[in-house]
Design a protein around this motif. Sequence first.
Motif, PDB file in Angstrom:
ATOM      1  N   ASP A  29      -1.042   6.702  -7.282  1.00 19.16           N
ATOM      2  CA  ASP A  29      -1.484   6.174  -6.812  1.00 19.16           C
ATOM      3  C   ASP A  29      -1.715   6.121  -5.397  1.00 19.16           C
ATOM      4  O   ASP A  29      -3.172   5.980  -4.538  1.00 19.16           O
ATOM      5  N   ALA A  30      -0.958   5.941  -4.781  1.00 24.96           N
ATOM      6  CA  ALA A  30      -0.362   5.332  -3.230  1.00 24.96           C
ATOM      7  C   ALA A  30      -0.589   7.086  -3.002  1.00 24.96           C
ATOM      8  O   ALA A  30      -1.536   7.126  -2.025  1.00 24.96           O
ATOM      9  N   GLU A  31      -0.061   8.158  -3.586  1.00 25.00           N
ATOM     10  CA  GLU A  31      -0.480   9.607  -2.914  1.00 25.00           C
ATOM     11  C   GLU A  31      -1.290  10.081  -2.487  1.00 25.00           C
ATOM     12  O   GLU A  31      -2.021  11.116  -2.049  1.00 25.00           O
ATOM     13  N   LYS A  32      -2.602   9.593  -4.056  1.00 24.75           N
ATOM     14  CA  LYS A  32      -4.018  10.114  -3.723  1.00 24.75           C
ATOM     15  C   LYS A  32      -4.398   9.242  -2.352  1.00 24.75           C
ATOM     16  O   LYS A  32      -6.067   9.517  -2.171  1.00 24.75           O
ATOM     17  N   ARG A  33      -4.402   7.800  -2.478  1.00 24.48           N
ATOM     18  CA  ARG A  33      -4.992   7.269  -0.921  1.00 24.48           C
ATOM     19  C   ARG A  33      -4.759   8.001   0.217  1.00 24.48           C
ATOM     20  O   ARG A  33      -5.931   7.612   0.808  1.00 24.48           O
ATOM     21  N   VAL A  34      -3.646   8.545   0.300  1.00 20.30           N
ATOM     22  CA  VAL A  34      -2.780   9.177   1.860  1.00 20.30           C
ATOM     23  C   VAL A  34      -4.225  10.268   1.420  1.00 20.30           C
ATOM     24  O   VAL A  34      -4.489  10.490   2.639  1.00 20.30           O
ATOM     25  N   GLU A  35      -4.507  10.979   0.285  1.00 20.69           N
ATOM     26  CA  GLU A  35      -4.763  12.567   0.361  1.00 20.69           C
ATOM     27  C   GLU A  35      -5.979  12.405   0.937  1.00 20.69           C
ATOM     28  O   GLU A  35      -6.634  12.740   1.318  1.00 20.69           O
ATOM     29  N   LEU A  36      -7.036  11.346   0.330  1.00 18.81           N
ATOM     30  CA  LEU A  36      -8.913  10.714   0.531  1.00 18.81           C
ATOM     31  C   LEU A  36      -8.391  10.042   2.044  1.00 18.81           C
ATOM     32  O   LEU A  36      -9.082  10.675   2.552  1.00 18.81           O
ATOM     33  N   LEU A  37      -7.598  10.018   2.593  1.00 22.03           N
ATOM     34  CA  LEU A  37      -7.201   9.066   3.966  1.00 22.03           C
ATOM     35  C   LEU A  37      -7.184  10.539   4.880  1.00 22.03           C
ATOM     36  O   LEU A  37      -8.210  10.874   6.277  1.00 22.03           O
ATOM     37  N   GLU A  38      -6.429  11.499   4.471  1.00 22.83           N
ATOM     38  CA  GLU A  38      -6.283  12.844   5.414  1.00 22.83           C
ATOM     39  C   GLU A  38      -7.920  13.768   4.863  1.00 22.83           C
ATOM     40  O   GLU A  38      -7.548  13.747   5.935  1.00 22.83           O
ATOM     41  N   GLU A  39      -8.251  13.581   3.940  1.00 25.53           N
ATOM     42  CA  GLU A  39      -9.635  14.261   4.042  1.00 25.53           C
ATOM     43  C   GLU A  39     -10.734  13.639   4.358  1.00 25.53           C
ATOM     44  O   GLU A  39     -11.733  14.758   5.304  1.00 25.53           O
ATOM     45  N   LYS A  40     -10.080  12.463   5.219  1.00 25.45           N
ATOM     46  CA  LYS A  40     -11.236  11.858   6.176  1.00 25.45           C
ATOM     47  C   LYS A  40     -10.735  11.985   7.421  1.00 25.45           C
ATOM     48  O   LYS A  40     -11.573  10.903   8.571  1.00 25.45           O
ATOM     49  N   GLY A  41      -9.688  12.459   8.111  1.00 23.36           N
ATOM     50  CA  GLY A  41      -9.412  12.488   9.339  1.00 23.36           C
ATOM     51  C   GLY A  41      -8.043  10.911   9.747  1.00 23.36           C
ATOM     52  O   GLY A  41      -7.942  11.262  10.529  1.00 23.36           O
ATOM     53  N   GLY A  42      -8.382  10.782   8.951  1.00 21.14           N
ATOM     54  CA  GLY A  42      -7.034   9.894   8.601  1.00 21.14           C
ATOM     55  C   GLY A  42      -5.864   9.987   8.007  1.00 21.14           C
ATOM     56  O   GLY A  42      -5.563  10.839   8.127  1.00 21.14           O
ATOM     57  N   SER A  43      -4.643   9.371   8.179  1.00 18.35           N
ATOM     58  CA  SER A  43      -3.485   9.562   7.506  1.00 18.35           C
ATOM     59  C   SER A  43      -2.893   8.486   6.822  1.00 18.35           C
ATOM     60  O   SER A  43      -3.090   6.947   7.157  1.00 18.35           O
ATOM     61  N   GLY A  44      -1.711   8.264   6.029  1.00 18.98           N
ATOM     62  CA  GLY A  44      -1.084   6.804   5.897  1.00 18.98           C
ATOM     63  C   GLY A  44       0.253   7.109   5.660  1.00 18.98           C
ATOM     64  O   GLY A  44       1.101   8.157   5.308  1.00 18.98           O
ATOM     65  N   LEU A  45       1.254   6.509   5.510  1.00 23.16           N
ATOM     66  CA  LEU A  45       2.211   6.243   5.296  1.00 23.16           C
ATOM     67  C   LEU A  45       2.602   5.395   3.693  1.00 23.16           C
ATOM     68  O   LEU A  45       2.152   4.173   3.267  1.00 23.16           O
ATOM     69  N   ILE A  46       3.526   6.295   2.936  1.00 20.32           N
ATOM     70  CA  ILE A  46       3.550   5.343   2.233  1.00 20.32           C
ATOM     71  C   ILE A  46       4.983   4.358   2.084  1.00 20.32           C
ATOM     72  O   ILE A  46       6.053   4.640   2.178  1.00 20.32           O
ATOM     73  N   ASP A  47       5.166   3.062   1.203  1.00 24.17           N
ATOM     74  CA  ASP A  47       5.957   1.983   1.445  1.00 24.17           C
ATOM     75  C   ASP A  47       6.359   1.375   0.199  1.00 24.17           C
ATOM     76  O   ASP A  47       5.258   1.288  -0.944  1.00 24.17           O
ATOM     77  N   GLU A  48       7.114   0.955  -0.059  1.00 25.50           N
ATOM     78  CA  GLU A  48       8.096   1.114  -1.220  1.00 25.50           C
ATOM     79  C   GLU A  48       8.821  -0.263  -1.260  1.00 25.50           C
ATOM     80  O   GLU A  48       9.171  -0.693  -0.413  1.00 25.50           O
ATOM     81  N   GLY A  49       8.285  -1.639  -1.991  1.00 19.71           N
ATOM     82  CA  GLY A  49       9.233  -2.569  -2.399  1.00 19.71           C
ATOM     83  C   GLY A  49       8.218  -3.693  -2.906  1.00 19.71           C
ATOM     84  O   GLY A  49       7.362  -3.123  -4.115  1.00 19.71           O
ATOM     85  N   ASP A  50       8.286  -4.653  -2.943  1.00 15.49           N
ATOM     86  CA  ASP A  50       7.618  -5.706  -3.578  1.00 15.49           C
ATOM     87  C   ASP A  50       7.123  -6.689  -3.215  1.00 15.49           C
ATOM     88  O   ASP A  50       7.302  -7.857  -2.007  1.00 15.49           O
ATOM     89  N   PHE A  51       5.370  -6.614  -3.366  1.00 12.44           N
ATOM     90  CA  PHE A  51       4.432  -7.194  -2.061  1.00 12.44           C
ATOM     91  C   PHE A  51       3.403  -7.860  -2.973  1.00 12.44           C
ATOM     92  O   PHE A  51       2.668  -7.594  -2.539  1.00 12.44           O
ATOM     93  N   GLY A  52       3.602  -7.905  -4.228  1.00 11.22           N
ATOM     94  CA  GLY A  52       3.417  -9.218  -5.292  1.00 11.22           C
ATOM     95  C   GLY A  52       1.856  -8.246  -6.023  1.00 11.22           C
ATOM     96  O   GLY A  52       2.852  -6.911  -6.422  1.00 11.22           O
ATOM     97  N   PRO A  53       1.275  -9.075  -6.925  1.00  9.09           N
ATOM     98  CA  PRO A  53       0.165  -8.337  -8.090  1.00  9.09           C
ATOM     99  C   PRO A  53      -0.089  -7.218  -7.127  1.00  9.09           C
ATOM    100  O   PRO A  53      -0.548  -7.008  -5.972  1.00  9.09           O
ATOM    101  N   ALA A  54      -0.409  -5.920  -8.461  1.00  9.60           N
ATOM    102  CA  ALA A  54      -1.456  -4.751  -8.273  1.00  9.60           C
ATOM    103  C   ALA A  54      -2.501  -5.442  -7.998  1.00  9.60           C
ATOM    104  O   ALA A  54      -3.290  -5.862  -8.115  1.00  9.60           O
ATOM    105  N   CYS A  55      -3.650  -4.611  -6.764  1.00 16.89           N
ATOM    106  CA  CYS A  55      -4.182  -4.266  -6.456  1.00 16.89           C
ATOM    107  C   CYS A  55      -5.432  -4.252  -8.085  1.00 16.89           C
ATOM    108  O   CYS A  55      -4.693  -3.307  -8.596  1.00 16.89           O
ATOM    109  N   ALA A  56      -6.506  -3.386  -8.061  1.00 10.94           N
ATOM    110  CA  ALA A  56      -7.350  -3.165  -9.191  1.00 10.94           C
ATOM    111  C   ALA A  56      -6.632  -1.672  -9.591  1.00 10.94           C
ATOM    112  O   ALA A  56      -6.541  -0.826  -9.116  1.00 10.94           O
TER     113      ALA A  56
END
Length: 71
Positions: A29-56
Amino acid sequence: MKTFRVVQTVPAFGYPKGKIWGPYIEREDAEKRVELLEEKGGSGLIDEGDFGPACAAVRPPYENGSEKVKD
């Protein structure tokens, strides 16, 4: 619990650099978010850890193509 989040590194969708997406339970799901950002001219890095409850788990309609994203 290990989760994944995306840190936006290039502005896209009207959100600035530094926007946090997630956390997601699955890395895929995080990789798909990065792909979507890149399709729209953005970019992102995936971080792994304990970040609390997951989103929807339901993805927004623009991710499956049923709704178009405004540029």
